[in-house]
Motif scaffolding. Structure first.
Motif, mmCIF file in Angstrom:
data_model
loop_
_atom_site.group_PDB
_atom_site.id
_atom_site.type_symbol
_atom_site.label_atom_id
_atom_site.label_comp_id
_atom_site.label_asym_id
_atom_site.label_seq_id
_atom_site.Cartn_x
_atom_site.Cartn_y
_atom_site.Cartn_z
ATOM 1 N N PHE A 164 -4.651 9.032 3.799
ATOM 2 C CA PHE A 164 -5.201 10.385 3.770
ATOM 3 C C PHE A 164 -4.303 11.334 2.992
ATOM 4 O O PHE A 164 -4.784 12.118 2.153
ATOM 5 N N SER A 165 -2.998 11.276 3.261
ATOM 6 C CA SER A 165 -2.090 12.192 2.569
ATOM 7 C C SER A 165 -2.041 11.879 1.076
ATOM 8 O O SER A 165 -1.949 12.789 0.246
ATOM 9 N N GLY A 166 -2.126 10.580 0.718
ATOM 10 C CA GLY A 166 -2.145 10.218 -0.691
ATOM 11 C C GLY A 166 -3.368 10.767 -1.402
ATOM 12 O O GLY A 166 -3.276 11.323 -2.503
ATOM 13 N N LEU A 167 -4.533 10.641 -0.762
ATOM 14 C CA LEU A 167 -5.760 11.184 -1.343
ATOM 15 C C LEU A 167 -5.711 12.706 -1.413
ATOM 16 O O LEU A 167 -6.191 13.316 -2.378
ATOM 17 N N ASN A 168 -5.110 13.332 -0.395
ATOM 18 C CA ASN A 168 -5.002 14.784 -0.380
ATOM 19 C C ASN A 168 -4.094 15.276 -1.502
ATOM 20 O O ASN A 168 -4.377 16.299 -2.150
ATOM 21 N N TYR A 169 -2.990 14.555 -1.745
ATOM 22 C CA TYR A 169 -2.116 14.893 -2.862
ATOM 23 C C TYR A 169 -2.874 14.801 -4.183
ATOM 24 O O TYR A 169 -2.739 15.663 -5.057
ATOM 25 N N CYS A 170 -3.661 13.721 -4.329
ATOM 26 C CA CYS A 170 -4.430 13.535 -5.571
ATOM 27 C C CYS A 170 -5.417 14.677 -5.765
ATOM 28 O O CYS A 170 -5.539 15.230 -6.870
ATOM 29 N N LYS A 171 -6.112 15.041 -4.711
ATOM 30 C CA LYS A 171 -7.087 16.134 -4.783
ATOM 31 C C LYS A 171 -6.392 17.429 -5.176
ATOM 32 O O LYS A 171 -6.852 18.160 -6.073
ATOM 33 N N ALA A 199 4.337 10.009 -9.626
ATOM 34 C CA ALA A 199 3.849 10.203 -10.988
ATOM 35 C C ALA A 199 3.078 11.518 -11.104
ATOM 36 O O ALA A 199 3.238 12.266 -12.079
ATOM 37 N N LEU A 200 2.256 11.804 -10.115
ATOM 38 C CA LEU A 200 1.479 13.037 -10.120
ATOM 39 C C LEU A 200 2.383 14.250 -10.038
ATOM 40 O O LEU A 200 2.187 15.247 -10.753
ATOM 41 N N ARG A 201 3.404 14.182 -9.189
ATOM 42 C CA ARG A 201 4.355 15.295 -9.068
ATOM 43 C C ARG A 201 5.086 15.523 -10.389
ATOM 44 O O ARG A 201 5.285 16.664 -10.814
ATOM 45 N N GLY A 202 5.501 14.431 -11.033
ATOM 46 C CA GLY A 202 6.183 14.567 -12.309
ATOM 47 C C GLY A 202 5.310 15.227 -13.364
ATOM 48 O O GLY A 202 5.779 16.074 -14.135
ATOM 49 N N LEU A 203 4.027 14.849 -13.399
ATOM 50 C CA LEU A 203 3.100 15.432 -14.371
ATOM 51 C C LEU A 203 2.920 16.924 -14.138
ATOM 52 O O LEU A 203 2.962 17.728 -15.075
ATOM 53 N N LEU A 242 0.823 -1.201 0.000
ATOM 54 C CA LEU A 242 0.000 0.000 0.000
ATOM 55 C C LEU A 242 0.862 1.258 0.000
ATOM 56 O O LEU A 242 0.603 2.214 -0.753
ATOM 57 N N MET A 243 1.909 1.265 0.818
ATOM 58 C CA MET A 243 2.780 2.438 0.875
ATOM 59 C C MET A 243 3.587 2.612 -0.412
ATOM 60 O O MET A 243 3.812 3.731 -0.866
ATOM 61 N N LEU A 244 3.996 1.492 -1.013
ATOM 62 C CA LEU A 244 4.681 1.566 -2.299
ATOM 63 C C LEU A 244 3.762 2.171 -3.368
ATOM 64 O O LEU A 244 4.174 3.052 -4.131
ATOM 65 N N GLY A 245 2.524 1.685 -3.402
ATOM 66 C CA GLY A 245 1.563 2.206 -4.371
ATOM 67 C C GLY A 245 1.322 3.686 -4.183
ATOM 68 O O GLY A 245 1.241 4.443 -5.166
ATOM 69 N N ARG A 246 1.209 4.103 -2.942
ATOM 70 C CA ARG A 246 0.995 5.527 -2.654
ATOM 71 C C ARG A 246 2.159 6.369 -3.151
ATOM 72 O O ARG A 246 1.974 7.421 -3.759
ATOM 73 N N GLU A 247 3.394 5.890 -2.918
ATOM 74 C CA GLU A 247 4.567 6.658 -3.340
ATOM 75 C C GLU A 247 4.666 6.728 -4.859
ATOM 76 O O GLU A 247 5.020 7.778 -5.418
ATOM 77 N N PHE A 248 4.368 5.627 -5.549
ATOM 78 C CA PHE A 248 4.403 5.637 -7.014
ATOM 79 C C PHE A 248 3.377 6.622 -7.567
ATOM 80 O O PHE A 248 3.643 7.366 -8.520
ATOM 81 N N SER A 298 6.062 18.971 -14.817
ATOM 82 C CA SER A 298 6.338 19.070 -16.250
ATOM 83 C C SER A 298 5.581 20.237 -16.879
ATOM 84 O O SER A 298 5.920 20.702 -17.972
ATOM 85 N N LYS A 299 4.544 20.720 -16.179
ATOM 86 C CA LYS A 299 3.778 21.872 -16.640
ATOM 87 C C LYS A 299 4.311 23.179 -16.069
ATOM 88 O O LYS A 299 3.677 24.232 -16.200
ATOM 89 N N GLY A 300 5.458 23.089 -15.374
ATOM 90 C CA GLY A 300 6.094 24.289 -14.849
ATOM 91 C C GLY A 300 5.590 24.731 -13.489
ATOM 92 O O GLY A 300 5.907 25.835 -13.044
ATOM 93 N N MET A 301 4.819 23.870 -12.812
ATOM 94 C CA MET A 301 4.302 24.202 -11.478
ATOM 95 C C MET A 301 5.038 23.391 -10.416
ATOM 96 O O MET A 301 5.526 22.295 -10.691
ATOM 97 N N GLU A 302 5.103 23.945 -9.207
ATOM 98 C CA GLU A 302 5.726 23.230 -8.096
ATOM 99 C C GLU A 302 4.675 22.403 -7.361
ATOM 100 O O GLU A 302 3.516 22.799 -7.260
ATOM 101 N N PHE A 303 5.115 21.256 -6.862
ATOM 102 C CA PHE A 303 4.196 20.365 -6.144
ATOM 103 C C PHE A 303 4.912 19.841 -4.897
ATOM 104 O O PHE A 303 5.284 18.687 -4.811
ATOM 105 N N PRO A 304 5.123 20.731 -3.917
ATOM 106 C CA PRO A 304 5.895 20.348 -2.725
ATOM 107 C C PRO A 304 5.097 19.441 -1.786
ATOM 108 O O PRO A 304 3.871 19.329 -1.893
#
Length: 212
Positions: A196-203, A126-130, A116-122, A133-139
């Motif tokens: 929770f943090s994974g879902l929050n990142y996605c949102k 991936a979301l951060r990379g996307l 589960l933690m591996l999946g969350r990190e992947f 790539s559009k020139g925005m920061e995702f800290p």
């Protein structure tokens, strides 16, 4: 400027410390379950190496932000080494029955939890990379940072108690942090924050993509 590379050197040192910790965790794996005396030495070394590596994680980030020593290499290497350190340690815990103690509610690190933690990190990577790539920061946000702190605490408890840290630092009351119910509570809080943090990142990521 050479000083700008200091955080990157700290990150590199953290990777070396992680590899050293994994070596000692591997020695713990070779010990017959129940033979606490044989496991204590390598677990103690693994604890100190892991703890120092975790502390340097906060140090290199602070230095980079405080003095403006942020580099392209550091932005990529720092989170990668963090994941190697944390997920590698959790995998060793999952593969080693030596950390289990009488009265434990469940395995110290169930395999499903590592997956589960591996999946969350992947997903977050991936979301951060996307987004970047559009020139925005995702800290990282505060929930992600708190999740990391709980992971460090959980791993330190598992390694430190097996390694006999309470007697090494002459603080026997520390043994109580390995109470089965307290330990289980830290585990479930860690897993809850992982989700929770994974879902929050996605949102947050979806909102940023829509607004771009």
């Amino acid at each position: 400027m050479l000083a700008r590379q200091v955080p990157n050197l700290v990150t590199g040192a953290r990777l070396v410390l992680a590899i050293g910790a994994f070596g000692f965790m591997g020695e713990v794996m070779q010990v017959e379950p129940g033979n606490v005396e044989a496991a204590r030495g390598p677990a103690l070394w693994a604890f100190w190496l892991f703890l120092i590596a975790a502390i340097t994680d906060f140090a290199d980030g602070y230095l980079a932000r405080r003095y403006g020593w942020v580099t392209a290499l550091g932005r990529v290497a720092d989170p990668v080494v963090d994941k190697v350190l944390i997920l590698g340690s959790l995998t060793y815990l999952a593969a080693s029955p030596q950390y289990i103690r009488p009265g434990d509610v469940f395995d110290v690190m169930p395999v499903w939890a590592v997956v589960l933690m591996l999946g969350r990190e992947f997903l977050v990577t991936a979301l951060r990379g996307l987004i970047e790539s559009k020139g925005m920061e995702f800290p990282a946000d505060r929930f992600g940072k708190l999740k990391l702190v709980l992971q460090v605490v959980y791993i330190c408890i598992a390694l430190g108690i097996l390694g006999g840290i309470p007697s090494v630092i002459h603080f026997p009351l520390l043994e109580h942090v390995r109470n089965p119910y307290f330990f289980a509570g830290v585990f479930w809080l860690m897993m809850g924050l992982t989700l929770f943090s994974g879902l929050n990142y996605c949102k947050r990521g979806i909102e940023m993509i829509k607004a771009s």
